[in-house]
Design a protein around this motif. Structure first.
Motif, PDB file in Angstrom:
ATOM      1  N   GLN A 190       0.746  -1.222  -0.047  1.00  0.00           N
ATOM      2  CA  GLN A 190       0.066  -0.090   0.021  1.00  0.00           C
ATOM      3  C   GLN A 190       0.840   1.301  -0.006  1.00  0.00           C
ATOM      4  O   GLN A 190       2.219   1.098   0.419  1.00  0.00           O
ATOM      5  N   PHE A 195       4.881  13.158  13.555  1.00  0.00           N
ATOM      6  CA  PHE A 195       3.954  11.952  13.738  1.00  0.00           C
ATOM      7  C   PHE A 195       4.420  11.292  14.912  1.00  0.00           C
ATOM      8  O   PHE A 195       3.688  10.847  15.997  1.00  0.00           O
ATOM      9  N   LEU A 228       2.079   4.755   1.640  1.00  0.00           N
ATOM     10  CA  LEU A 228       1.775   5.208   2.970  1.00  0.00           C
ATOM     11  C   LEU A 228       1.259   6.602   3.020  1.00  0.00           C
ATOM     12  O   LEU A 228       1.466   7.167   2.007  1.00  0.00           O
ATOM     13  N   PRO A 229       0.473   6.767   4.353  1.00  0.00           N
ATOM     14  CA  PRO A 229      -0.032   8.079   4.253  1.00  0.00           C
ATOM     15  C   PRO A 229       1.027   9.244   4.187  1.00  0.00           C
ATOM     16  O   PRO A 229       1.988   8.713   4.794  1.00  0.00           O
ATOM     17  N   PHE A 262       3.870  10.254   7.423  1.00  0.00           N
ATOM     18  CA  PHE A 262       4.068   9.042   8.268  1.00  0.00           C
ATOM     19  C   PHE A 262       5.560   8.846   8.601  1.00  0.00           C
ATOM     20  O   PHE A 262       6.470   9.239   7.677  1.00  0.00           O
ATOM     21  N   GLN A 263       5.934   8.607   9.849  1.00  0.00           N
ATOM     22  CA  GLN A 263       7.272   8.331  10.272  1.00  0.00           C
ATOM     23  C   GLN A 263       7.986   9.814  10.340  1.00  0.00           C
ATOM     24  O   GLN A 263       9.082   9.973  10.510  1.00  0.00           O
TER      25      GLN A 263
END
Lengths: 318, 294
Positions: free
Chosen positions: B252, B263, B254-255, B258-259
């Motif tokens: 998928q 976050f 990643l949004p 992210f990371q």
């Protein structure tokens, strides 16, 4: 011809035995099997060992535990989020000594593997392990960990809940425990996910287990941009028990039957149990301070490097 | 020669050696290196070109969008530590090739030349607004700041030095993880550095880790996330597995965000995200708050 093809040949011969009723022919085939095994399976390449470590029929951690500690009681949950099924933990008696046993558990079928997440733990799994180890420290129980994982799980949830933090916390705490910790790598030992249960007084390894910083596939795809070169990578990475014994990363190799542990499971279990008890009997004589000191001394000396000697600098021209 | 003369002679020799050592230190060598005037770099965040020289003067912050660039270890020290107080320790480590990997030695000597460092980590004694401490910095320009035997050893040494001097320690992490060319030895550095943190922590001393872009892999899973106080720079990539590995595993996309440091702050793994301009002030304040009262 890799080890799986050789194994298929042995299986074929064994099948002939069951078809034949005649005793004379059976004896002959049995001799041939022994000869074949001796000739082809004595010396294995690193890639063969990788294949054996990932073998479908290789005994899992639960098989070892059930043989060694029949009274094993499993304890669940990390008290923070949920129970991770890829790590099992609990209390069991081995030869009259109560151990806290923690292990990474692979599944035997696809369904079980999905439930166990292919033995790739989430942070809650490591936190469960830590909770049980702290409990062991409280009750002065020795700890036994069995490692069999491709690595810690790389996923969104795992990152959100702090995979790195969970592993780091385990490394720190395990180095400070004063009870004897024994680790056996029974299959794959993948990266930080394996090390998070492997900071121990004695680290042992089954003959055909592997222990590495990343999978041979990952290594090949990073260095040569082609994951099909994994067999070559396995040779280069020095991940077999014999290599690691030479580097003194592990303390002891537990021999397996010819062709891998799944050919004679009971013997493997028995040998593993004997090795564990032998090492434990050496460790139980030491005081908590000694155990702590020796473990930290061992950890401190990991590494392969050189330092330039500045003592004789007077002669250097400037 | 009388014994006094002997001692004086010996002392002179040691002093002489120390001078050579100081001249050979990465900090001294790298300070001589300069960035040419006409060098431009593209900002990865807003895609506009920035002059390198003026960018360095602006603490590696993009003047258009405020993006924090990666910083060389030497510039980080120059920026954080008070002028003329930094003394580099742990010199003379030599990276070896334990697994006899092809091309590893060449790679190391190439990076040694371009960065003027022994390996991807330097540490030493310094003062931050007058507060004494040990400062360690990883350099992501040296083989992605990966942690091999030498980096692990030097990180451990820096903690031991801090224990010996009873000083707080600040470590700036920037690493792609463990160095795979050194195989299992790199992996074991995770255990070694974590044990060193424990030793330092047991003495009741302060350890602040500052996570900068990027902090991933074996470093996140060892000393980087074990700080008493964990700070992070805005927009820094912080995580255990790299984003590409996660995308391959879960198949998928990643949004967004992210990371990142923000976050991680929201998820509760970073104490505070601090803008680079405020970093020195914050660190000095924290050190002051943890000052040992005799």
């Amino acid at each position: 011809m890799d080890i799986l093809a050789k194994e298929r040949k042995v299986k074929e011969l064994e099948k002939q035995i069951s078809e034949l009723g005649n005793s004379e022919a059976v004896v002959k085939i049995k001799q041939e099997i022994t000869r074949y095994k001796e000739k082809e399976m004595r010396k294995l390449s690193a890639w063969d060992r990788v294949l054996l470590a990932r073998h479908q029929q290789r005994p899992t951690a639960m098989d070892f535990i059930q043989f060694m500690a029949p009274d094993f009681i499993e304890l669940h949950g990390d008290r923070l989020f949920r129970d991770d099924h890829s790590i099992i933990g609990g209390i069991g008696t081995i030869d009259g000594v109560v151990f806290t046993i923690i292990a990474q558990q692979k599944g035997k079928s696809l369904e079980e593997n999905l439930e166990r997440n292919f033995a790739m733990p989430h942070p809650e799994g490591y936190r469960k392990a830590l909770r049980l180890m702290q409990q062991a420290q409280k009750f002065k129980r020795p700890i036994l960990t069995l490692i069999d994982t491709p690595g810690a799980y790389p996923g969104i949830g795992a990152e959100e809940r702090g995979q790195g933090h969970a592993i780091a916390q385990n490394l720190l705490e395990m180095s400070q425990f004063t009870v004897p910790i024994i680790t056996v790598i029974i299959g794959e030992g993948g990266s930080g996910g394996a090390l998070a249960l492997g900071v121990a007084n004695k680290v042992m390894m089954l003959e055909n287990a592997i222990y590495s910083i990343l999978s041979p596939e990952g290594y090949a795809s990073i260095i040569w941009k082609d994951s099909n070169l994994a067999p070559k990578a396995a040779e280069v990475m020095k991940l077999t028990a014999y290599d690691l014994k030479e580097f003194s990363i592990i303390d002891r190799i537990i021999m397996e039957p010819l062709g891998g542990a799944h050919f004679d499971k009971v013997k493997t279990f028995q040998d593993t149990k004997n090795a564990i008890m032998e090492e434990f009997n050496k460790l139980r004589r030491l005081s908590p301070t000694e155990l702590h000191y020796l473990k930290n001394n061992k950890i401190r000396n990991y590494g392969f490097l050189q330092r330039f000697n500045y003592d004789n600098l007077g002669g250097i021209k400037r | 020669m009388t014994s006094i003369a002997k001692t004086l002679h010996k002392r002179k020799k040691i002093k002489n050696n120390l001078k050579i050592i100081q001249e050979q230190s990465s900090f001294a060598k790298a300070q001589k290196m300069d960035v040419p005037e006409g060098l431009y770099e593209k900002c990865p965040s807003c895609n506009r070109t920035v002059n390198m020289k003026s960018n360095i003067a602006n603490d590696y912050i993009c003047k258009h969008c405020g993006n924090h660039f990666r910083m060389r270890a030497i510039d980080r020290i120059r920026y954080i530590v008070d002028e003329d107080t930094f003394v580099e320790k742990g010199l003379g480590y030599i990276t070896l090739n334990p697994l006899f990997q092809d091309g590893y030695e060449e790679k190391i000597s190439h990076y040694k030349k371009t960065t003027n460092l022994d390996d991807a980590y330097i540490y030493g004694f310094g003062q931050i607004n007058g507060q004494q401490c040990v400062v360690g910095v990883m350099d992501s320009y040296f083989l992605m700041g990966s942690m091999g035997s030498v980096v692990g050893e030097k990180v451990t040494k820096s903690f031991e030095y801090a224990v010996y001097k009873k000083l707080p320690i600040i470590i700036f992490t920037a690493s792609g993880g463990a160095r795979m060319q050194e195989g299992i030895f790199s992996l074991m550095q995770m255990a070694k550095t974590s044990a060193a943190v424990a030793k330092h922590s047991k003495m009741g001393l302060l350890y602040i880790s500052v996570l900068t872009h990027p902090t991933t892999g074996g470093v996140t899973a060892s000393f980087a996330t074990l700080g008493d106080i964990i700070l992070a720079e805005p927009g820094a990539l912080i995580g255990f597995a790299g984003p590409r590995v996660i995308e391959q595993t879960i198949k998928q996309k990643l949004p967004d965000g992210f990371q990142t440091a923000e976050f991680m702050e929201e998820k509760g793994f970073v104490d505070k995200v601090v803008h680079r301009k405020d970093l020195k002030k914050t660190l000095a304040q924290l050190l002051l708050m943890h000052r040992r009262v005799a």
